[in-house]
Design an enzyme around this catalytic site. Structure first.
Site, mmCIF file in Angstrom:
data_model
loop_
_atom_site.group_PDB
_atom_site.id
_atom_site.type_symbol
_atom_site.label_atom_id
_atom_site.label_comp_id
_atom_site.label_asym_id
_atom_site.label_seq_id
_atom_site.Cartn_x
_atom_site.Cartn_y
_atom_site.Cartn_z
ATOM 1 N N ASP A 150 43.041 14.481 37.606
ATOM 2 C CA ASP A 150 43.136 15.904 37.309
ATOM 3 C C ASP A 150 44.575 16.228 36.917
ATOM 4 O O ASP A 150 45.488 16.169 37.744
ATOM 5 C CB ASP A 150 42.724 16.707 38.550
ATOM 6 C CG ASP A 150 42.730 18.210 38.303
ATOM 7 O OD1 ASP A 150 43.150 18.643 37.208
ATOM 8 O OD2 ASP A 150 42.321 18.946 39.210
ATOM 9 N N ALA A 184 44.509 17.229 26.810
ATOM 10 C CA ALA A 184 45.399 18.376 26.592
ATOM 11 C C ALA A 184 44.627 19.672 26.765
ATOM 12 O O ALA A 184 43.392 19.692 26.705
ATOM 13 C CB ALA A 184 45.991 18.333 25.185
ATOM 14 N N THR A 201 51.693 18.264 18.559
ATOM 15 C CA THR A 201 51.078 19.108 17.537
ATOM 16 C C THR A 201 52.060 19.689 16.530
ATOM 17 O O THR A 201 53.257 19.827 16.811
ATOM 18 C CB THR A 201 50.341 20.277 18.234
ATOM 19 O OG1 THR A 201 49.822 21.194 17.271
ATOM 20 C CG2 THR A 201 51.297 21.043 19.138
ATOM 21 N N TYR A 254 50.322 27.933 23.244
ATOM 22 C CA TYR A 254 49.851 26.553 23.055
ATOM 23 C C TYR A 254 50.973 25.666 22.522
ATOM 24 O O TYR A 254 51.289 24.615 23.089
ATOM 25 C CB TYR A 254 48.653 26.516 22.113
ATOM 26 C CG TYR A 254 48.315 25.121 21.647
ATOM 27 C CD1 TYR A 254 47.791 24.176 22.530
ATOM 28 C CD2 TYR A 254 48.543 24.729 20.323
ATOM 29 C CE1 TYR A 254 47.505 22.885 22.110
ATOM 30 C CE2 TYR A 254 48.258 23.449 19.902
ATOM 31 C CZ TYR A 254 47.739 22.532 20.791
ATOM 32 O OH TYR A 254 47.467 21.245 20.389
#
Length: 298
Positions: free
Chosen positions: A45, A69, A110, A134
């Site tokens: 987790d 993610a 990203t 994000y």
């Protein structure tokens, strides 16, 4: 290579699912994730620091690949604490545990770490300035890994799609069956990237680092690399390229970002330069449209 122990975190995601199949020849793969199913061998987790440390210390991997993610871009604006925990804090812990074992850590980031103000492809050292939670949480993960150091590769990718999970490709295929007209944003520019090609490129890097023909200083090579398909397009043109392969083809209309308001701001231009990964590892992905054709034929 059979002596390698690879801890793969997030085998149920788009990239993780492909990785689970690609990296098998490189060693013994242990798949870890939060939701128990046939893919996951170990419960991990990322919101629980003790869970992260326990799993890494029990598995004792030589390679850690984090394909998990928090990716809900709009939802992150309201769940910032959760996004930062999974995308940021967890990566610092993984980096610490990786460093303790002298293991190699591979992580995916990203294009959303950039604000989209450029008009030419971003290189790895360009100024980062995320527009939303994000992107900021993913940047926090990058910085956490870099602050620990050691052996690591942060692979920034963009506009990821595949034949499973939640992504633009599958959404367009579904909407094509349900609607006669689609309105798609046409003023955001990027490079759609098939998840399988990300997994294959990752496997290629690992194979190069492991071969006796390539005696390299992994720590010297460690850092951030951009990894996307070549070329560029917008969501409207991407949608058209998807829909043309569908039996039912709705009318597609281009709209602006302002006409499709969302909680999180997106960069208007987030094309990434892949020069560094090409020069370092010889990896060059095909153009986004060619990759899409291969995906739809697979």
């Amino acid at each position: 290579m059979s002596n390698k122990r690879i801890l793969l975190i997030g085998p149920n995601g788009q990239v993780g699912w492909e990785l689970l199949r690609c990296v098998q020849p490189l060693g013994h793969v242990i798949a870890a994730g939060r939701n128990q199913n046939e893919q996951i061998q170990v419960h991990l987790d990322l919101t629980n620091p003790d869970s992260i440390r326990r799993v890494v210390r029990e598995v004792k991997p030589t390679i850690i690949i984090n394909a998990a993610a928090y990716t809900a871009v709009d939802k992150a604006e309201k769940e910032s604490e959760l996004a930062y925990t999974i995308n940021g804090t967890a990566l610092g812990i993984l980096a610490e545990e990786s460093q303790r074992l002298k293991a190699l850590l591979i992580h995916y980031s990203t294009d959303y770490v950039f604000d989209g103000s450029y008009t030419q492809p971003y290189i790895e050292t360009d100024t980062v300035k995320p527009l939303g939670v994000y992107g900021a949480s993913k940047l926090a993960g990058e910085q956490a890994i870099q602050s620990v150091g050691g052996h690591y590769f942060i692979l920034r990718t963009a506009w990821v799609y595949g034949l499973r999970g939640n992504n633009f490709l599958l959404t367009m295929q579904r909407l094509a069956k349900e609607r006669d007209e689609l309105k798609i944003v046409a003023d955001q520019i990027g490079a759609p990237t098939w998840s399988r090609m990300i997994a294959q490129a990752t496997t290629n890097i690992l194979a190069q680092l492991d071969t006796s023909l390539c005696q390299v200083d992994i720590e010297a090579l460690s850092g951030i690399y951009h990894l996307t398909c070549a070329g560029e397009t917008n969501w409207f043109e991407f949608a058209k390229a998807i829909i043309i392969h569908e039996n039912k083809q709705p009318n597609i209309l281009p709209i602006t970002t302002d006409e499709y308001p969302a909680p999180a701001k997106r960069p208007t231009y987030s094309v990434l330069s892949n020069t560094k990964i090409a020069e370092t590892f010889g990896i060059k992905l095909p153009t986004w449209d060619k990759a899409l054709e291969l995906c739809l034929l697979s």
